[in-house]
Motif scaffolding. Structure first.
Motif, PDB file in Angstrom:
ATOM      1  N   LYS A  26      -3.958   3.905   2.475  1.00 60.03           N
ATOM      2  CA  LYS A  26      -5.199   4.338   1.812  1.00 60.03           C
ATOM      3  C   LYS A  26      -5.283   3.915   0.348  1.00 60.03           C
ATOM      4  N   ALA A  27      -4.156   3.539  -0.236  1.00 58.77           N
ATOM      5  CA  ALA A  27      -4.151   3.187  -1.664  1.00 58.77           C
ATOM      6  C   ALA A  27      -3.365   1.906  -1.871  1.00 58.77           C
ATOM      7  N   ARG A  83      -0.915  -0.434  -4.015  1.00 55.32           N
ATOM      8  CA  ARG A  83       0.109  -0.296  -5.056  1.00 55.32           C
ATOM      9  C   ARG A  83      -0.121  -1.283  -6.196  1.00 55.32           C
ATOM     10  N   THR A  88       0.818  -1.208   0.000  1.00 55.45           N
ATOM     11  CA  THR A  88       0.000   0.000   0.000  1.00 55.45           C
ATOM     12  C   THR A  88       0.850   1.255   0.000  1.00 55.45           C
ATOM     13  N   ALA A  89       0.200   2.360  -0.313  1.00 56.47           N
ATOM     14  CA  ALA A  89       0.803   3.697  -0.253  1.00 56.47           C
ATOM     15  C   ALA A  89      -0.155   4.622   0.496  1.00 56.47           C
ATOM     16  N   MET A  90       0.298   5.845   0.733  1.00 57.64           N
ATOM     17  CA  MET A  90      -0.519   6.871   1.381  1.00 57.64           C
ATOM     18  C   MET A  90      -1.049   6.386   2.732  1.00 57.64           C
TER      19      MET A  90
END
Length: 431
Positions: A360-361, A363, A355-357
């Motif tokens: 929240k997102a 990858r 994930t990123a953020m």
């Protein structure tokens, strides 16, 4: 040849003229005293172009108050230049690190002035590029005017690292510590990724690792491996323990046998001291080190690179977040993926958190939005690794690729990825 003239930094930058293209040495080789003197003299310049790849300094020439005096042409958008590129205050030139010398040698980017760092000359007059040969040797050979900061903190290294003081136009003696790599803590996610990646590295492999906590974590899990080799764009502090313990001895390499080969170093004093006059660590220009045809001459090359995102068919985005938001650059990413493909038994690994953020997102995504630059095509992706496991994509159909990637996505995003799978392939996701 013109004998080098020893001057002050303030005197040296008087030879830079408005409209010049000034190339800075890469990474740790950036001559801080010369750059600062040039910035102090900014009002004397109009439209001086500053060109370089990874800058470790603050890139003050990109600040709004420097508009009209300096213009930055970034070959790799790092932390100091990224905002300026994305806000339209600087340019970005896409390139592969291994091919960057061609931009200068073949006249695509003619260089007026090169600013570099060298070790003091030896008794024969030869200085060393030290820990950054990369494209720095190239700009020295191509520039109309070469200004060198002679810095006793720069180690003398083996490889293709020498330049005679007679080949330098202006020399400024100024000793100051080299840039140090910040040491960041390795978290649980990075440890799990590192363990997965290490499981793909066999005894005798020739490894390439980049910068960051994931490479640090991988190195932590290689202590039980034997006869590893290094043919890598760069080397960080994390490898020192393996070098000193003999886990890395380069004994099974087919070329540069017995020698760790890189194009630059980025670490702390212990790494720079290890490199000083050490024939077992050699530094060569990037058009040699990053040439896939050279890389592939070693068997069992394992290349590990990070990425921003991977889609369900195996395309990789590593240098841009969106069509109009540059994050970094290709660097040696593609060079070493292709080198690993040429290598007998070679493996290319894309390693990233799922994930990123802040979670929240994902990858791993269904597909990239329109216009997002693709760093690596689906035809070249071998392995993708997250903290949830390993997806092996070579020889897999589109359906099989999507299933393998969904299996290593973060659990919070798997349901929506399965729905995307069903829309794309017109079939239920396998239970």
């Amino acid at each position: 040849m013109v004998m080098a003239k020893f001057v002050t930094a303030q005197e040296a930058v008087q030879y830079i003229h408005s409209g010049d293209r000034v190339a800075l040495a890469h990474s740790v080789g950036e001559p801080q005293a010369l750059v600062n003197a040039m910035l102090d003299n900014y009002q004397a310049y109009q439209q001086v172009e500053i060109c370089h790849m990874l800058a470790l300094g603050p890139c003050k020439y990109t600040r709004p108050e420097m508009a009209g005096h300096f213009w930055h042409n970034s070959l790799f958008a790092g932390p100091g230049s990224r905002d300026a590129v994305n806000e339209g205050r600087a340019d970005y030139t896409p390139n592969l690190f291994g091919e960057s010398p061609r931009l200068f040698y073949e006249g695509f980017l003619p260089i007026d002035v090169a600013l570099i760092t060298l070790s003091p000359p030896d008794e024969r007059g030869y200085c060393s590029y030290g820990v950054t040969v990369d494209y720095t040797k190239c700009i020295t050979e191509c520039a109309k005017l070469v200004i060198a900061q002679i810095n006793r903190y720069m180690p003398r290294t083996y490889g293709d690292t020498l330049v005679h003081i007679d080949d330098i136009d202006l020399a400024v003696e100024c000793d100051e510590p080299l840039f140090h790599r910040p040491i960041l803590p390795v978290g649980e996610i990075e440890e799990r990724i590192g363990q997965h990646c290490a499981s793909l590295i066999e005894d005798g492999a020739a490894i390439q690792l980049g910068i960051g906590t994931i490479p640090d974590a991988i190195l932590h899990f290689l202590g039980e491996k034997n006869d590893l080799g290094v043919h890598s764009e760069m080397l960080c502090d994390g490898a020192l323990g393996l070098l000193k313990a003999g886990n890395i001895n380069n004994s099974r390499k087919q070329i540069n046998k017995g020698v760790s080969v890189v194009t630059y170093l980025y670490g702390r004093d212990e790494l720079y001291e290890y490199a000083h006059l050490n024939p077992k660590l050699q530094i060569f220009p990037v058009n040699y080190v990053n040439d896939p045809r050279i890389i592939g001459q070693n068997d069992n090359v394992v290349s590990v690179n990070s990425a921003l995102s991977v889609d369900l068919i195996g395309q990789v985005a590593a240098d841009a977040i969106s069509a109009d938001k540059i994050f970094s650059g290709a660097g040696g990413f593609v060079d070493f993926v292709r080198g690993a493909s040429f290598s007998k038994g070679g493996k290319s690994i894309i390693a990233m958190p799922s994930t990123a953020m802040g979670g929240k997102a994902s990858r791993i995504v269904d597909q990239f939005e329109a216009g997002r630059p693709v760093t690596l095509s689906r035809f070249e992706t071998h392995y993708v690794v997250t903290e949830y496991g390993i997806a092996q994509l070579r020889g897999k159909t589109l359906r099989q690729r999507a299933q393998a990637l969904i299996a290593i996505a973060h659990p919070s995003f798997r349901d929506q990825l399965k729905e995307a799978y069903e829309r794309r392939f017109k079939e239920p996701y396998p239970s």
